[in-house]
Write a protein that holds these residues in place. Structure first.
Motif, mmCIF file in Angstrom:
data_model
loop_
_atom_site.group_PDB
_atom_site.id
_atom_site.type_symbol
_atom_site.label_atom_id
_atom_site.label_comp_id
_atom_site.label_asym_id
_atom_site.label_seq_id
_atom_site.Cartn_x
_atom_site.Cartn_y
_atom_site.Cartn_z
ATOM 1 N N LYS A 30 0.868 -1.183 0.000
ATOM 2 C CA LYS A 30 0.000 0.000 0.000
ATOM 3 C C LYS A 30 0.899 1.226 0.000
ATOM 4 N N SER A 84 -0.024 -9.931 4.978
ATOM 5 C CA SER A 84 -1.466 -9.854 5.178
ATOM 6 C C SER A 84 -1.949 -8.459 4.808
ATOM 7 N N ALA A 85 -2.856 -8.364 3.847
ATOM 8 C CA ALA A 85 -3.377 -7.058 3.440
ATOM 9 C C ALA A 85 -4.082 -6.369 4.588
ATOM 10 N N ALA A 86 -4.650 -7.133 5.516
ATOM 11 C CA ALA A 86 -5.372 -6.535 6.642
ATOM 12 C C ALA A 86 -4.445 -5.683 7.494
ATOM 13 N N HIS A 87 -3.176 -6.090 7.602
ATOM 14 C CA HIS A 87 -2.245 -5.310 8.407
ATOM 15 C C HIS A 87 -2.019 -3.916 7.820
ATOM 16 N N ASP A 104 -4.180 -1.917 6.530
ATOM 17 C CA ASP A 104 -5.293 -1.011 6.796
ATOM 18 C C ASP A 104 -5.454 -0.682 8.268
ATOM 19 N N SER A 105 -4.681 -1.308 9.105
ATOM 20 C CA SER A 105 -4.794 -1.016 10.532
ATOM 21 C C SER A 105 -4.171 0.334 10.818
#
Length: 426
Positions: free
Chosen positions: A70, A125-128, A130-131
């Motif tokens: 990102k 992990s893509a989720a990391h 967005d945190s």
């Protein structure tokens, strides 16, 4: 090649036990570096009023898993990134494009921008990504971060730096983009030890209004080898804000260079209408003040920038209103704080001196009521009272005496003598 730099050192406790070699192989890249960026800076060839692009190349360092990424920027209103996020396959590469939206003027600081930054986050992990703690957890197993500065270069800025005599900027651009060297004149490619431009010229040329104001009015007198002032330079570069700041600092908008051109002439030749408007606004302010045209003056002052200029004698609009006795204009200019009631022309005359010279008791009284210094002296020592006595304005002399003026303060004989009908002392 830029590689991931953890935001903080990884604590020793994150090490993977040797008893699980398979897990260690999979986890270790996430704790260290997952991506490389081929470029160490975002290099943009700047052109005014045009989209400017730069490409970045990402390479995955992970042998078996896709790496999510990102891209963030400190200046989201200026830059677009395509794609702003995605994934790079194991040990593969991907390209990003950074687009600078059209900008009318040169960057405030170049070649290296002081305010523009990019952050490339990567994780398994893509989720990391967005945190809210993604950037702060870089290097701790969540996401890794690569920080990139912005380098503005290209022919336009190289010529601008060379014209401004900014030797440091020229060297930096040529160091990174040596292919641009043939674009320069021979003497501009290697500026000599005696800089062609003063610091104020260089700041004006690149539109650095903060630096222009920091250098201040004391730097306004500098000229280059062609007789150009900093205001000429700002006009030639189309830097509206810098031109307005220089005018407001007291730059002589009527100054001519070695070719007889004023800054207004230069702006018209270059087609920079906004600069033309600023410089013409100053002339219109002076004309309105001289004529006592309050309505026009109010409209011009509402535009704020570029209204506190001076002519070749250092006279401001407030001086002109004072000598003409236009009390409503004096009240507007000085009462609003737009102009300093104690501003001086090149001979040290303040508005009160010129109100006396103009023979307007009403203007003299108004200026005194607004706090004008009754004992103010010109560079040759003339006081308002001396001027009134010398010019035979007995009513004004009495008014000044009533406000505390002391005839013994400076006993020199004063006579009218200058092109602006100002007063000097024999």
């Amino acid at each position: 090649m830029a590689t991931a730099k953890p935001a903080s050192p990884s604590p020793p406790s994150t090490a993977v036990p040797a008893t699980n070699n398979t897990a260690a192989a999979a986890v270790k890249p996430a704790a260290e570096q997952l991506l490389e960026v081929a470029e160490d800076e975002v290099v943009i060839d700047f052109k005014p009023n045009a989209k400017c692009r730069a490409d970045l190349r990402l390479r995955s360092l992970h042998p078996s898993l896709p790496v999510a990424f990102k891209v963030q920027t400190s200046s989201p209103l200026k830059f677009l990134v395509s794609p702003p996020r995605g994934a790079v396959q194991p040990l593969s590469s991907a390209s990003l494009r950074v687009v600078l939206r059209p900008q009318q003027h040169a960057p405030p600081s170049f070649p290296r921008s002081r305010g523009d930054r990019f952050l490339v986050l990567s994780s398994l992990s893509a989720a990391h990504l967005d945190s809210s703690s993604a950037s702060s957890s870089a290097g701790t197993g969540g996401a890794t971060a690569i920080r990139l500065r912005v380098f503005f270069g290209g022919p336009y800025l190289l010529r601008l730096a060379a014209d401004a005599g900014d030797a440091a900027a020229v060297r930096l651009i040529l160091r990174r983009q040596p292919h641009l060297l043939p674009l320069l004149e021979p003497e501009a490619a290697v500026p000599d030890g005696a800089e062609q431009w003063a610091p104020l010229h260089a700041a004006a040329a690149r539109g650095d209004t903060g630096e222009v104001r920091r250098l201040g009015p004391d730097a306004l007198g500098a000229r280059d080898r062609e007789g150009r002032t900093a205001l000429h330079v700002a006009a030639a570069a189309g830097e509206v804000a810098a031109a307005a700041a220089l005018v407001d600092m007291g730059a002589d908008a009527a100054a001519t260079d070695a070719r007889g051109r004023t800054p207004l002439d230069v702006a018209r030749e270059k087609g920079y209408q906004e600069v033309v408007d600023v410089l013409e606004r100053w002339e219109l302010v002076m004309t309105a003040a001289r004529r006592g045209d309050l309505q026009s003056l109010e409209s011009l002052l509402s535009k704020r920038a570029g209204v506190r200029g001076r002519d070749q004698y250092g006279l401001t609009a407030l001086h002109l209103a004072a000598i003409k006795g236009h009390c409503d204009v004096i009240a507007l200019l000085a009462g609003s704080g737009c102009m300093d009631i104690e501003c001086e022309d090149v001979e040290g005359h303040r508005p009160l001196h010129l109100a006396v010279e103009g023979g307007s008791a009403e203007a003299v009284e108004l200026l005194l009521d607004m706090g004008a210094e009754v004992h103010a002296t010109t560079r040759r020592g003339a006081t308002p009272l001396q001027m009134a006595v010398t010019m035979g304005y007995e009513a004004i002399a009495q008014l000044l005496r009533g406000r505390g003026a002391d005839e013994a303060a400076a006993p020199a004989l004063c006579i009218a003598s200058s092109s602006s009908s100002s007063i000097s002392c024999a």
